[in-house]
Design a protein around this motif. Structure first.
Motif, PDB file in Angstrom:
ATOM      1  N   MET A   1     -35.841  20.040   8.044  1.00 11.80           N
ATOM      2  CA  MET A   1     -36.849  20.240   7.005  1.00 11.80           C
ATOM      3  C   MET A   1     -36.709  19.143   5.957  1.00 11.80           C
ATOM      4  SD  MET A   1     -36.766  24.275   6.155  1.00 11.80           S
ATOM      5  CE  MET A   1     -35.957  25.345   7.310  1.00 11.80           C
TER       6      MET A   1
ATOM      7  N   THR B   1     -33.934  11.195   9.156  1.00 14.62           N
ATOM      8  CA  THR B   1     -34.370  11.055  10.546  1.00 14.62           C
ATOM      9  C   THR B   1     -33.871  12.191  11.425  1.00 14.62           C
ATOM     10  OG1 THR B   1     -32.444   9.674  10.987  1.00 14.62           O
ATOM     11  CG2 THR B   1     -34.489   8.536  10.455  1.00 14.62           C
ATOM     12  N   GLU B   2     -32.895  12.937  10.946  1.00 12.10           N
ATOM     13  CA  GLU B   2     -32.329  14.024  11.743  1.00 12.10           C
ATOM     14  C   GLU B   2     -32.615  15.390  11.123  1.00 12.10           C
ATOM     15  OE1 GLU B   2     -28.200  12.778  11.577  1.00 12.10           O
ATOM     16  OE2 GLU B   2     -28.359  11.878  13.566  1.00 12.10           O
TER      17      GLU B   2
ATOM     18  N   LEU C   1     -33.626  25.893   1.138  1.00  6.03           N
ATOM     19  CA  LEU C   1     -34.100  25.801   2.525  1.00  6.03           C
ATOM     20  C   LEU C   1     -33.097  25.138   3.467  1.00  6.03           C
ATOM     21  CD1 LEU C   1     -37.789  24.597   1.961  1.00  6.03           C
ATOM     22  CD2 LEU C   1     -37.053  26.894   2.638  1.00  6.03           C
TER      23      LEU C   1
ATOM     24  N   CYS D   1     -38.895  31.710  -1.501  1.00  4.47           N
ATOM     25  CA  CYS D   1     -38.061  31.371  -0.343  1.00  4.47           C
ATOM     26  C   CYS D   1     -36.694  32.024  -0.480  1.00  4.47           C
ATOM     27  CB  CYS D   1     -37.911  29.862  -0.205  1.00  4.47           C
ATOM     28  SG  CYS D   1     -39.436  29.065   0.280  1.00  4.47           S
TER      29      CYS D   1
ATOM     30  N   ASN E   1     -39.261  19.819  11.506  1.00  2.00           N
ATOM     31  CA  ASN E   1     -40.095  20.991  11.784  1.00  2.00           C
ATOM     32  C   ASN E   1     -41.032  21.272  10.626  1.00  2.00           C
ATOM     33  OD1 ASN E   1     -39.220  21.718  14.306  1.00  2.00           O
ATOM     34  ND2 ASN E   1     -37.450  22.823  13.504  1.00  2.00           N
ATOM     35  N   LEU E   2     -40.542  20.988   9.427  1.00  2.29           N
ATOM     36  CA  LEU E   2     -41.334  21.285   8.222  1.00  2.29           C
ATOM     37  C   LEU E   2     -41.227  20.114   7.248  1.00  2.29           C
ATOM     38  CD1 LEU E   2     -42.933  23.184   6.356  1.00  2.29           C
ATOM     39  CD2 LEU E   2     -40.746  24.195   5.635  1.00  2.29           C
TER      40      LEU E   2
ATOM     41  N   SER F   1     -44.474  15.155  12.093  1.00  3.20           N
ATOM     42  CA  SER F   1     -43.782  16.381  11.673  1.00  3.20           C
ATOM     43  C   SER F   1     -44.512  17.577  12.286  1.00  3.20           C
ATOM     44  CB  SER F   1     -43.811  16.521  10.158  1.00  3.20           C
ATOM     45  OG  SER F   1     -43.276  15.365   9.551  1.00  3.20           O
ATOM     46  N   LYS F   2     -43.776  18.641  12.596  1.00  2.35           N
ATOM     47  CA  LYS F   2     -44.439  19.757  13.273  1.00  2.35           C
ATOM     48  C   LYS F   2     -45.373  20.507  12.327  1.00  2.35           C
ATOM     49  CE  LYS F   2     -40.981  19.605  16.619  1.00  2.35           C
ATOM     50  NZ  LYS F   2     -39.720  19.183  16.052  1.00  2.35           N
ATOM     51  N   ILE F   3     -44.855  20.924  11.172  1.00  3.85           N
ATOM     52  CA  ILE F   3     -45.708  21.599  10.189  1.00  3.85           C
ATOM     53  C   ILE F   3     -45.669  20.782   8.896  1.00  3.85           C
ATOM     54  CG2 ILE F   3     -45.970  23.669   8.752  1.00  3.85           C
ATOM     55  CD1 ILE F   3     -46.723  24.252  11.616  1.00  3.85           C
ATOM     56  N   ILE F   4     -46.868  20.498   8.357  1.00  3.84           N
ATOM     57  CA  ILE F   4     -46.946  19.711   7.126  1.00  3.84           C
ATOM     58  C   ILE F   4     -47.580  20.551   6.024  1.00  3.84           C
ATOM     59  CG2 ILE F   4     -47.984  17.670   6.043  1.00  3.84           C
ATOM     60  CD1 ILE F   4     -47.833  16.329   8.838  1.00  3.84           C
ATOM     61  N   VAL F   5     -46.930  20.558   4.878  1.00  6.47           N
ATOM     62  CA  VAL F   5     -47.454  21.256   3.712  1.00  6.47           C
ATOM     63  C   VAL F   5     -47.704  20.217   2.622  1.00  6.47           C
ATOM     64  CG1 VAL F   5     -46.901  22.916   1.869  1.00  6.47           C
ATOM     65  CG2 VAL F   5     -46.178  23.381   4.241  1.00  6.47           C
TER      66      VAL F   5
ATOM     67  N   ASP G   1     -29.387  13.343   7.465  1.00  6.24           N
ATOM     68  CA  ASP G   1     -30.213  12.176   7.233  1.00  6.24           C
ATOM     69  C   ASP G   1     -31.678  12.556   7.486  1.00  6.24           C
ATOM     70  OD1 ASP G   1     -29.976   9.076   6.939  1.00  6.24           O
ATOM     71  OD2 ASP G   1     -31.470   9.398   8.504  1.00  6.24           O
TER      72      ASP G   1
END
Ligand SMILES: Cc1cc2nc3c(=O)[nH]c(=O)nc-3n(C[C@H](O)[C@H](O)[C@H](O)COP(=O)(O)OP(=O)(O)OC[C@H]3O[C@@H](n4cnc5c(N)ncnc54)[C@H](O)[C@@H]3O)c2cc1C
Ligand SMILES: Nc1ncnc2c1ncn2[C@@H]1O[C@H](COP(=O)(O)O)[C@@H](O)[C@H]1O
Lengths: 325, 256
Positions: free
Chosen positions: A207, A203-204, A231, A320, A263-264, A283-287, A201
C-alpha cells in the motif's frame, strides 16, 4: 535443445526477497505448460541452508553457489556465477526480478549470454511453445508483446504483480562452483547504509499513501505518515513535492521516479500529471483525494473524494483505525 | 580524461502515446523529441568531470537523422564532439543491437569513464548500459545518485530497496545515471552557436562492422488496459465521506 524454466532467486543477508517466490511460482506455471523442470540459481555466502525453501513454491532443483565473494551482491561476481551455470545447462527461459539487483544482473547477462531480455514484465505466458512477455513501455502509456529468437529467453518480472503460490516440489540442492577469478571482481561495496525506517520500499510496498503539492509543505506529510502507520503503507510523493525539497528523491513516484504497483495507492493533493500517472497506473486500486473535481487523477481513480484533504485524511485515518482494530 | 556519454532521443514526457492501428509501433506524428532525461544527468556529470579534471567529452548516439538535434544539444551544453550512428537498419533494433553499435564505436576511441542513463523513457528497458559494459569488458555500476572521481577509481552511491550502497570501482568503467545525481545545465546561447561547429562523425552499421540483431523484439504494441470509470464518493461532510471510503475499500475492493 534449450530446456527448462530457470529463475535467479534473490536473497539478502540470508533471507529470500519476496520476489524470489513470485519468480518461482511464475516459472512453475510456465514449466507446467511446457512439461519441463523449474530450476533456480541462488548465489551468496552461507545460504545453502535456505535453498530448500524454494521447493515450496514449485522449484525442482536449486543450483547453489556459496562463496564469500558472492556477498554482498556485486554485478561482477553474480553475473559470472549465473552465466557459468546457465551456459552449462542451457535453459529455454530465464526469469529474474525487476528489482534493483535483478535489473542490474539481467542486463549484464544479456551481454554475457548474447540473448534478449524483456524488462519489468507484468505478464508472461507460453505461446506456441515459446515465451511471450508483456511489458509496459513509455511508462505504461502503451504495452509491448515481446518475442524472442535466441536462448535463454529472458524476462524480468515487476515485483508485486505475480502471485507467490505454494506448490511443493523437491527443491533439491545442487552445489556448483562459481569459479570466480579474483582478477575479474572489480567493483567493491565499501559500505551498506541501511534505511532504518523499517518501511517497505515503494517498489515492493503493498500500500502507498502518496502526497503532492496539495500537502502544502513538509509538515503536511505528518497526516500521511499517520495514515501510513495505521495501514502499514509506505509514503510516496509527486515530483513537485520532491523538487520542493519536502520529501527525499527516493519517494518520487512517476516516469522519472519509481514505477509502483501496490494493491492500494492513495493519491492526496496530487493533480495526476501524465508523468505521475505513468508511474502508478498499474496499481490495483487507486484512490484520489483532491479538492479540484477536474484534476486528471480522477480519470484513473477507482474511488475519488472531492474535498480538502486536510479534512478527509484525519477522519479516514480514524475510520481505518477502527476497522483494523 | 576521456569521457563518453551515450544519449538517446525520446518522446517528451508530456507526449500522449498512440499505438498504430496495426500494432506495429506508435504514431510518431506530433511527438516532441528530447534528450532522454536520465541522459541529461549523464552528460552533466561528464561535463563536471571534465571541468574539474580536464579531458574531452564524446557524445555517442544510435538514432535516426532527427537524433542529430539531441547530439547538438549535448554539444551545446559543453561536450566536445559526437558520433552519430545513423542507419535505418537500427529501427526496431533491440538493446543488444544498440549496445553492439555503441560498443563498436566506443572501442575505436579512448574511454576512461562512460555515462549512460539508467533507462530510456521510451522503451523503459534499462539494459543498454550494462550490455555495453559487458561488450567492452569493463565493470558497470547502475542507477547512481552520487559520483566522485578519486584518481584511478570512482566512488558512487547506488540506492537499492531499503539501503544505499557506497561502491568503489577502478577505471575504466561505466556508470548509469539516476535522478538526484545532479541538476543538468541548460545550453547557453553561445554554447548553441559553438555546437554548430563541433565535429560529429556519422557512421552506419557496415562501417562499424556490426550486424543488427533482434534477439528480443516487440512483436506487437498494445494500448494500456482501460480502467473502468471510478466512483466519486459523496456525502454531507468529510467524516461521512471518509467513513464511506473506508467501507468501500474494505467491503468492495477488499484491500484493507
Ligand atoms: C521531464 C519531466 C519528468 C517528470 N517526472 C515526474 C515524475 O516522475 N513524477 C511526478 O509526480 N511528476 C513528474 N513530473 C512533473 C509533473 O509534470 C507535475 O508537475 C507534477 O506531477 C505535479 O505534482 P503535483 O500533482 O503534486 O502538483 P500540482 O500539479 O500542483 O497538483 C496539486 C494538486 O493538489 C490539489 N490540492 C491542493 N490543495 C489541496 C487540498 N487542501 N486538498 C485536496 N487537494 C488539494 C490541487 O487541486 C492539485 O490538483 C515530470 C515533469 C517533467 C517535465
Ligand atoms: N539509441 C541509443 N543511442 C545512444 N545511447 C543509448 C541508446 N539507447 C540506449 N542508450 C543509452 O542506454 C541507456 C539505457 O537505455 P535503455 O536500455 O534503452 O533503457 C540510455 O539512457 C542511454 O544512455
Amino acid at each position: 535443445m534449450a530446456k527448462g524454466v530457470w529463475i535467479v532467486a534473490e536473497q539478502r543477508d540470508g533471507a529470500f526477497r519476496k520476489i524470489s517466490f513470485e519468480l518461482a511460482s511464475t516459472a512453475r506455471k510456465l514449466a507446467d505448460v511446457l512439461g519441463e523442470e523449474v530450476c533456480a540459481v541462488l548465489c551468496g555466502s552461507g545460504i545453502e541452508g535456505i535453498a530448500g525453501q524454494l521447493g515450496k513454491y514449485g522449484v525442482d532443483r536449486v543450483f547453489v553457489a556459496d562463496s564469500p565473494a558472492l556477498e554482498p551482491y556485486t554485478t561482477d561476481a553474480h553475473a559470472a556465477a549465473v552465466a557459468k551455470v546457465v551456459k552449462e545447462n542451457d535453459p529455454a527461459i530465464l526469469l529474474l526480478g525487476a528489482s534493483t539487483q535483478g535489473k542490474d544482473l539481467s542486463a549484464r547477462l544479456v551481454g554475457k549470454l548474447v540473448t534478449g531480455l524483456a524488462t519489468d514484465c507484468t505478464d508472461v505466458k507460453i505461446a506456441d511453445g515459446k515465451l511471450l512477455a508483456i511489458r509496459p513501455m513509455y511508462a505504461g502509456k502503451c504495452f509491448g508483446e515481446v518475442v524472442f529468437s535466441t536462448f535463454p529467453q529472458m524476462a524480468s518480472l515487476r515485483p508485486n504483480v505475480f502471485p507467490a503460490v505454494e506448490n511443493a516440489k523437491a527443491g533439491a540442492v545442487v552445489k556448483f562452483d562459481p569459479a570466480l577469478d579474483a582478477g575479474q571482481l572489480k567493483t567493491k561495496v565499501l559500505e551498506v547504509q541501511k534505511d532504518t525506517s523499517g518501511k517497505a520500499d515503494l517498489t515492493e510496498a503493498n500500500m502507498i499513501v502518496s502526497g503532492g503539492r496539495g500537502m502544502k509543505g513538509p509538515e503536511g506529510y505528518a497526516i500521511l505518515e499517520e495514515l501510513a502507520a495505521v495501514l502499514g503503507a509506505t509514503v510516496g510523493a509527486s515530483r513537485a513535492a520532491v523538487d520542493a525539497g519536502w520529501r527525499p528523491q527516493s519517494d518520487q513516484v512517476g516516469q522519472t521516479g519509481k514505477i509502483v504497483s501496490p494493491n492500494l495507492y492513495i493519491a492526496c493533493g496530487v493533480s495526476g500529471a501524465i508523468q505521475h500517472l505513468a508511474g502508478m497506473s498499474s496499481s490495483k486500486i487507486i484512490v484520489a483525494i483532491n479538492k479540484d473535481a477536474e484534476a486528471p487523477i480522477f480519470t484513473k481513480a477507482d474511488y475519488g473524494i472531492v474535498d480538502d484533504l486536510f479534512k478527509i485524511i484525519p477522519e479516514f485515518t480514524q475510520e481505518c483505525k477502527k476497522l483494523l482494530a | 580524461m576521456n569521457i563518453v556519454a551515450c544519449v538517446k532521443q525520446v518522446p517528451d514526457t508530456e507526449a500522449q502515446i498512440k499505438v498504430k492501428p496495426d500494432g506495429s509501433g506508435i504514431e510518431e506524428g506530433g511527438i516532441k523529441w528530447v534528450m532522454n532525461p536520465y541522459d541529461e544527468f549523464g552528460v552533466e556529470e561528464a561535463l563536471r568531470l571534465k571541468e574539474k579534471n580536464g579531458g574531452e567529452v564524446t557524445i555517442v548516439n544510435v538514432g535516426p537523422a532527427r537524433a542529430m538535434e539531441t547530439i547538438r544539444t549535448a554539444l551545446a551544453m559543453g561536450a566536445d564532439k559526437g558520433i552519430h550512428i545513423c542507419d535505418p537498419a537500427f529501427d526496431g533494433a533491440d538493446a543488444f543491437a544498440t549496445a553492439s553499435a555503441l560498443a563498436a564505436a566506443i572501442k575505436g576511441i579512448p574511454h576512461d569513464i562512460i555515462f549512460c542513463g539508467q533507462r530510456a523513457i521510451d522503451d523503459d528497458s534499462g539494459q543498454v548500459g550494462a550490455i555495453l559494459a559487458e561488450l567492452l569488458g569493463i565493470p558497470q555500476i547502475t542507477v547512481v545518485t552520487k559520483f566522485e572521481f578519486a584518481g584511478s577509481s570512482v566512488k558512487v552511491i547506488r540506492p537499492i530497496e531499503g539501503a544505499q550502497l557506497l561502491i568503489e570501482c577502478p577505471l575504466p568503467c561505466l556508470v548509469t545515471a539516476q535522478k538526484g545525481l545532479n541538476e543538468p545545465r541548460y545550453a547557453s546561447l553561445p554554447g548553441i552557436m559553438k555546437a554548430k561547429k563541433k565535429p560529429v562523425d556519422v557512421k552506419d552499421a557496415a562501417s562499424l562492422g556490426v550486424t543488427v540483431t533482434a534477439n528480443a523484439r516487440v512483436a506487437k504494441f498494445i494500448p494500456p488496459p482501460a480502467r473502468a470509470a471510478g466512483k466519486i464518493i459523496c456525502g454531507d461532510d468529510p467524516a461521512t465521506k471518509a467513513r464511506e471510503l473506508a467501507r468501500l475499500l474494505r467491503e468492495e475492493a477488499k484491500v484493507i
